[in-house]
Design an enzyme around this catalytic site. Sequence first.
Site: not given
Length: 138
Positions: A9, A57, A85, A91, A102, A112, A115
């Site tokens: 991100k 959000f 993942r 998250t 993370r 974070n 994705h």
Amino acid sequence: MERTFAMIKPDGVRRGLTPEILARIQKKGYRVVGLKQMLISRELAERHYAEHRERPFFGELVDFITSGPVVAIALEGENAIAGWRAMMGATNPANAAPGTIRADFATTTGENVTHGSDSPESAARELSLFFREDELLK
């Protein structure tokens, strides 16, 4: 072999984390079959996060993901969806296991760093949003 969609991100790109994250991916044995740095349009962001459209959000999420370049990645390997993942971690970075991306790099739940698709259906949809078939290695 399973394929999944991964993304670094804007916060991860801005902080120069791309090389470290790609190194971790390769060290885990996943094959990068598609890779591009890009700016996401609002339209693409809204399609990508469509399942969150009714959540409070949603606007902030779209604003954030369009705030700077991202790195879109198509990964291939055994159990790539669950494996990626697990590498990312929870998250909320406060809940992420030590050694996950993370836990090591994320600052907030909203920013974070990464994705990852959460199911085979999401992976197929997200890969098709970000990559044409001829952009992916066979």
